[in-house]
Enzyme design. Structure first.
Site, PDB file in Angstrom:
ATOM      1  N   GLY A  66       0.828  -1.193   0.000  1.00 49.54           N
ATOM      2  CA  GLY A  66       0.000   0.000   0.000  1.00 49.54           C
ATOM      3  C   GLY A  66       0.864   1.245   0.000  1.00 49.54           C
ATOM      4  CG  HIS A  67       0.718   6.050   1.066  1.00 48.32           C
ATOM      5  ND1 HIS A  67       1.135   6.642  -0.101  1.00 48.32           N
ATOM      6  CD2 HIS A  67       0.978   6.951   2.057  1.00 48.32           C
ATOM      7  CE1 HIS A  67       1.610   7.845   0.146  1.00 48.32           C
ATOM      8  NE2 HIS A  67       1.542   8.055   1.459  1.00 48.32           N
ATOM      9  CG  PHE A  68       2.033   3.083   5.594  1.00 48.65           C
ATOM     10  CD1 PHE A  68       2.094   4.411   5.186  1.00 48.65           C
ATOM     11  CD2 PHE A  68       1.270   2.778   6.705  1.00 48.65           C
ATOM     12  CE1 PHE A  68       1.414   5.411   5.864  1.00 48.65           C
ATOM     13  CE2 PHE A  68       0.583   3.770   7.392  1.00 48.65           C
ATOM     14  CZ  PHE A  68       0.654   5.091   6.977  1.00 48.65           C
TER      15      PHE A  68
END
Length: 336
Positions: free
Chosen positions: A315-317
């Site tokens: 994901g974004h992380f």
């Protein structure tokens, strides 16, 4: 300097190009040691822990304690610096070999420099790493004089890097730190050797509406705990993979008084600006990234020295979701 290293140094000095006299060899050894000690003590003046940390109470004390607990996740030795600046104190964590090329890390929004715990061992293997806590967000940096513009933010970073005496360095930024890294790179090209952007926010393309973003908006009227849970769920492909120790610090940070200033100033950079980049650029995004899409990678690949890639099951992380994969790609890029 370890004692066991001294014979090795003497051995290196004992060559045909070096006079064999004891006095000369001793002089050269002492010169070498002085240079080494100068390097080791280069930042000694910044090591004193300021009173805003030693005398902290309440939520601030709890946050700093949680921060230190997260630092225990770092698998490398480090030192913490507290650098006085025009706007307050900059907290910088330093790791890696002293004689290596410098590498500067700019963390994501509200994350602090401890977000690099899954990456620091890999990054500091071949580089002297400086992780800077953004002065306007939770962390150990401390604001005393307000910052009024993005230009002042970039000026603050430059002031910190000048204090660290970095003539040239590699630069990595994540999320909002990616946008700030791009902004810094465009105004500091002669000093930046390469640029790595991890899921940079609003850097190449606008953030487009998605179901995850709508869910985050829907929870604004829910409890703080539900808001954080939904935010993490939308940003990470595997929340369970995030350390509980780090999550505790992250949540305490969100309870502190801090302003996410200049969000509206974070607009995608123009094609003209992007094409002006002279250093090699690596852009990585997750295939489940709520902030970026394939357009980010396409634009990255159009840069003169650009390379964009999508990391699967991230994901974004992504630096936490797929740390091993991201570490390998960053390591290969930085050392090419």
């Amino acid at each position: 300097m370890k004692k066991e290293n001294i014979p090795n140094i003497l051995g290196k000095l004992n060559c045909s190009l070096v006079p064999k006299s004891y006095a000369m060899r001793t002089f050269m050894l002492l010169t070498f040691l002085v240079l080494q000690m100068g390097c080791v003590n280069k930042y000694e003046k910044y090591k004193k822990v300021p009173e805003y940390i030693t005398g902290a109470t309440g939520l601030n004390a709890a946050y700093y304690k949680a921060y230190d607990e997260t630092l225990k996740l770092w698998d490398v030795s480090y030192e913490e610096l507290y650098i006085p600046t025009t706007n307050g104190t900059a907290h910088v964590i330093v790791s890696g070999p002293r004689n290596s090329e410098p590498l500067v890390l700019l963390h994501g929004m509200n994350a602090s420099s401890t977000m690099w715990y899954p990456n620091i061992e890999s990054l500091s293997k071949d580089h002297l790493v400086f992780a800077v806590d953004f002065i306007l967000e939770p962390g150990k940096s401390h604001l005393s004089n307000d910052i009024e513009s993005v230009e002042e933010v970039i000026g603050w970073y430059k002031e910190v890097l000048t204090a660290l005496e970095l003539d040239s360095y590699h630069l990595i930024g994540a999320s909002r730190g990616g946008w700030l890294a791009m902004k810094l790179a465009l105004s500091n090209q002669e000093k930046i050797k390469s640029l790595v952007l991890l899921s940079p926010a609003q850097t190449f393309t606008w953030i487009k509406p998605s179901m995850d973003l709508f869910k985050n908006i829907a929870t604004l009227f829910s409890s703080k705990e539900k808001q954080i849970a939904q935010s993490l769920e939308s940003m990470s492909s595997d929340v369970a993979n995030i350390s509980d120790v780090y999550l505790n610090q992250y949540k305490l940070g969100l309870e502190q008084d801090s302003e996410n200033k200049f969000i509206t100033s974070m607009k995608p950079f123009s094609d003209e600006e992007l094409k002006s980049l002279q250093m090699p650029v690596l852009v990585l995004i997750g295939d489940e990234d709520v902030i970026n899409e394939e357009g980010t990678v396409d634009k990255a690949n159009m840069l003169a020295k650009g390379e964009g890639k999508i990391i699967e099951n991230a994901g974004h992380f992504l630096s936490i979701d797929q740390a091993e994969t991201v570490n390998k790609k960053m390591d290969a890029f930085l050392n090419q």
